[in-house]
Design a protein around this motif. Structure first.
Motif, PDB file in Angstrom:
ATOM      1  N   ASN A  58       0.827  -1.212   0.000  1.00  0.00           N
ATOM      2  CA  ASN A  58       0.000   0.000   0.000  1.00  0.00           C
ATOM      3  C   ASN A  58       0.856   1.255   0.000  1.00  0.00           C
ATOM      4  OD1 ASN A  58      -2.327  -1.925   0.998  1.00  0.00           O
ATOM      5  ND2 ASN A  58      -3.267   0.051   0.549  1.00  0.00           N
ATOM      6  N   HIS A  59       2.033   1.180   0.628  1.00  0.00           N
ATOM      7  CA  HIS A  59       2.906   2.359   0.652  1.00  0.00           C
ATOM      8  C   HIS A  59       3.435   2.681  -0.744  1.00  0.00           C
ATOM      9  CE1 HIS A  59       5.349   5.386   2.592  1.00  0.00           C
ATOM     10  NE2 HIS A  59       6.369   4.997   1.840  1.00  0.00           N
ATOM     11  N   ASP A  93       0.875  10.479  -3.990  1.00  0.00           N
ATOM     12  CA  ASP A  93       1.291  11.706  -3.306  1.00  0.00           C
ATOM     13  C   ASP A  93       1.993  12.665  -4.258  1.00  0.00           C
ATOM     14  OD1 ASP A  93       0.214  11.063  -0.881  1.00  0.00           O
ATOM     15  OD2 ASP A  93       2.068  10.294  -0.013  1.00  0.00           O
ATOM     16  N   LYS A 114      -7.307   6.448   1.532  1.00  0.00           N
ATOM     17  CA  LYS A 114      -6.266   7.415   1.180  1.00  0.00           C
ATOM     18  C   LYS A 114      -6.802   8.483   0.232  1.00  0.00           C
ATOM     19  CE  LYS A 114      -2.236   9.245   0.145  1.00  0.00           C
ATOM     20  NZ  LYS A 114      -1.518  10.144   1.082  1.00  0.00           N
ATOM     21  N   THR A 127       0.863   4.779  -2.220  1.00  0.00           N
ATOM     22  CA  THR A 127       0.852   6.086  -1.566  1.00  0.00           C
ATOM     23  C   THR A 127       1.932   6.998  -2.127  1.00  0.00           C
ATOM     24  OG1 THR A 127      -0.047   5.168   0.482  1.00  0.00           O
ATOM     25  CG2 THR A 127       1.107   7.254   0.655  1.00  0.00           C
TER      26      THR A 127
END
Length: 683
Positions: free
Chosen positions: A38-39, A46, A208, A42
């Motif tokens: 998941n990071h 971002d 998110k 992200t």
């Protein structure tokens, strides 16, 4: 041959480029389970969000494909495609194949940004079977692909297609009339770098995008989920920003006690920072933008979400600390100004009472924020605490006093006071039910101000001299891991007292109870409730005596604490030297000579010092910020570790200085009097 001769230069490993990411992925993305996958998402989304925050993008589209790949499209400016003079690479290849490369290192590309280390997109590239990028910019459409971070050309779709190394960014066509600029990234993560069963959590993706849409009202986020065949599309767009977020986060069915209070403002703070050459510069001024939305409900749950430059900080940080300090101070001030709320001798509400039933969102935008890790779970920029504290305190006070909102504020204040009464009543009931006669099994002393954490890795217990110092320490501490136990006066000198007298002493009993590990022969270090014990006494003769008495207690009845290196003495300053002028400087000093040298240094620089120089007679004279910065902040404080290198010599010294026999002590004092610097004596 010995191990030393076998260990040579050939045993050293040099990881180049993105090899380090593949070798230690958890170091760059936080973990190798589902959270790490998941990071990756992200990091990519971002970058698109930063374009929206800068005012260059209005839409971000995330597509979850059936083959497990993730695609992120935005209508921003697109990554620069020109050739970078120093590296000879295109801007796209530089950003995606080199660690610590990008447009967020203090240049003009971004005023604020969630990405600062320059490893996000390149880390995703390094851990992907295939990584495709399309950039629409400068009237052209550019494309490039990578295999495990290496520029490559694939002969078909998907990660299983055959590829050959093919460096360089390619122009595939000209942009059509009216076609928007932007960037499109699609990647297939390599499951070999992650634990078995690790997958992308679609609900966290949805969360998110929703959170980011709340934080960036001018940008719409679209989620297209094609993993089940048919495309399911959701749109996240919230024109009211944080106010919409508070309404969303508030518990279902909970009745609001107040309207949503929106707080915005800007402030400046100073911090040490490196210039373009990496040289540290002191007192660089930073500007912070603060947004806070909050409301109280009738329930008991509390929700405080913290964000920095749209990045969620799961563990809060310095901005949450500033928010909590301001809320406690402003609410306590409002209660004290409102007649009839508190009865005589009732205690003021504390942070837990203020937060009961509250839903709040704290968002700060700052240049070059500092985080505790690459995953940015906790903000550590120190200066933001005071900025946020000042802005929130000002707005909450105005809300409590404004005629239009005063009646609403009084309802909230009554709720906070009622919460404090319920908390104290429940605590008294628990104490009464758990109280035992055995010293080491007794309930916690009511004067203990405990911390929230249950582990000992970060927890600290401060043994504080006096109730006056407790007040400042209570406001200054980080309630998550710093506990306080106030001590009244000087404890018994256990070197001269009997065991029975020692156990009957109320202050010693409280220390033993709070530590929870027993005493004497029954002391068990593994049962200790805190990782460190810090003796915090005034910087005067009485404070030194109290420290000595406490050290004697630990040496005699809880020696493993010293042997394990877990007993410390705080070093509070004696003086506060401040200069006059538009940009005053403040330095804390610990001795008369250091103060005089500091004054001389300031005057040599042509700066005027505020006189007389304030001298702290006790910890209670410091306000919360001063006590935090000088004595309690792990990042800036000075502490002395109490050691026991020579047990026999330590025992001899304790017996000489603290034992029953007066004659040897008197002889030692007379013989050692010449060693004392009379000018340094604290009088």
């Amino acid at each position: 041959m010995t191990a030393e001769t076998l260990y040579g230069a050939d045993d050293l490993t040099h990881l180049e480029g993105l090899e380090a990411v593949r070798k230690r992925p958890g170091m760059y993305i936080g973990s190798t389970d589902s959270r790490g996958i998941n990071h990756l998402f992200t990091e990519i989304v971002d970058n698109s969000t930063d374009e929206g925050v800068a005012g260059h993008a209005t839409k971000v589209v995330v597509t979850l494909h059936a083959d497990g790949s993730v695609q992120v499209d935005d209508d921003g400016r697109g990554i620069p495609t020109g050739v970078h003079a120093k590296s000879g690479l295109s801007g796209v290849e530089l950003v995606l194949t080199r660690l610590h490369a990008g447009g967020k290192f203090g240049g003009s590309g971004y005023k604020t940004s969630g990405g600062l280390h320059g490893v996000g997109a390149s880390a995703v590239n390094a851990l992907s079977l295939r990584f495709d990028i399309t950039v629409k910019r400068d009237g052209k459409v550019h494309e490039m692909s990578f295999a495990h971070g290496v520029p490559a050309e694939f002969d078909g779709p998907g990660p299983k297609a055959k590829f050959t190394p093919s460096p360089g960014l390619k122009v595939v066509r000209k942009m059509k009339r009216g076609e928007k600029t932007g960037c499109s990234i699609r990647y297939w993560h390599d499951a070999r770098y992650f634990e078995n069963g690790a997958v992308l959590d679609h609900e966290l993706v949805r969360q998110k995008l929703r959170n980011t849409a709340f934080l960036v009202p001018g940008v719409s986020y679209i989620l297209r989920d094609a993993t089940e065949g048919a495309i399911a599309e959701e749109k996240f767009e919230f024109p009211n920003g944080l106010m919409d977020m508070v309404e969303f986060l508030a518990p279902d069915g909970e009745k609001a006690v107040s309207g949503t209070l929106m707080i915005t403002g800007e402030g400046t703070y100073l911090e040490n920072a490196a210039d373009e050459n990496g040289v540290m510069r002191s007192k660089v001024e930073r500007r912070a933008e603060v947004e806070v939305a909050l409301r109280w409900g009738t329930g008991y749950e509390r929700t405080v979400e913290c964000f920095t430059n749209t990045i969620r900080n799961v563990h809060g940080g310095t901005h949450r600390k500033g928010f909590e300090r301001a809320m406690v101070k402003s609410i306590q001030d409002a209660i004290s100004r409102t007649r009839g709320l508190l009865k005589p001798k009732e205690d003021m509400p504390v942070l837990d009472d203020v937060l009961e039933g509250m839903t709040a969102v704290v968002h700060v935008r700052i240049p070059e924020p500092q985080f505790t890790s690459q995953t940015k779970d906790e903000l550590s920029t120190a200066g933001i605490t005071k900025v946020l504290q000042g802005i929130v305190d000002k707005h909450v006070k105005a809300w409590a006093e404004d005629r239009k909102t005063k009646s609403e504020a009084k309802i909230v204040l009554q709720k906070v006071v009622d919460a404090a009464r319920v908390r104290l009543t429940q605590k008294q009931q628990k104490d009464a039910a758990r109280r035992k006669t055995a010293l080491e099994g007794a309930a916690m002393p009511p004067k203990l101000v405990d911390c929230r954490t249950t582990g000992i890795s970060r927890s600290e217990l401060f043994l504080v001299e006096g109730d006056s110092a407790l007040g400042s320490a209570r406001m200054a501490r980080v309630s998550e891991y710093q506990a306080l136990l106030p001590l009244r006066g000087k404890i018994l000198n256990v070197q001269k007292a009997s065991l029975a007298d020692t156990l009957r002493n109320a202050e010693i009993a409280a220390i033993v109870q709070v530590l929870g590990a027993g005493s004497g022969r029954t002391f068990e270090l593994s049962q200790m409730r805190y990782g460190r014990v810090i003796l915090m006494a005034d910087a005067d003769v009485d404070g030194s005596h109290i420290r000595t008495l406490l050290i004697t207690l630990f040496a005699r009845y809880m020696r493993p604490v010293i042997e394990d290196g877990r007993l410390f003495a705080a070093m509070p300053p004696l003086h506060k030297v401040t200069t006059r002028g538009r940009n005053p400087e403040t330095k804390f000093t610990f001795t008369q000579r250091e103060m005089e040298a500091t004054i001389a240094a300031f005057e040599k620089q042509g700066k005027q010092v505020v006189t007389p120089v304030p001298r702290f007679k006790g910890l209670g004279e410091m306000d919360a910020d001063e006590l935090w910065d000088t004595t309690m902040n792990p990042a800036s404080r000075s502490v002395r570790r109490i050691t026991l290198d020579d047990a026999a010599a330590a025992e001899e010294a304790l017996e000489l200085l603290m034992g029953e026999k007066v004659e040897p002590r008197r002889n030692w004092l007379v013989a050692s009097s010449a060693r004392v610097d009379q000018a340094a004596i604290d009088i």
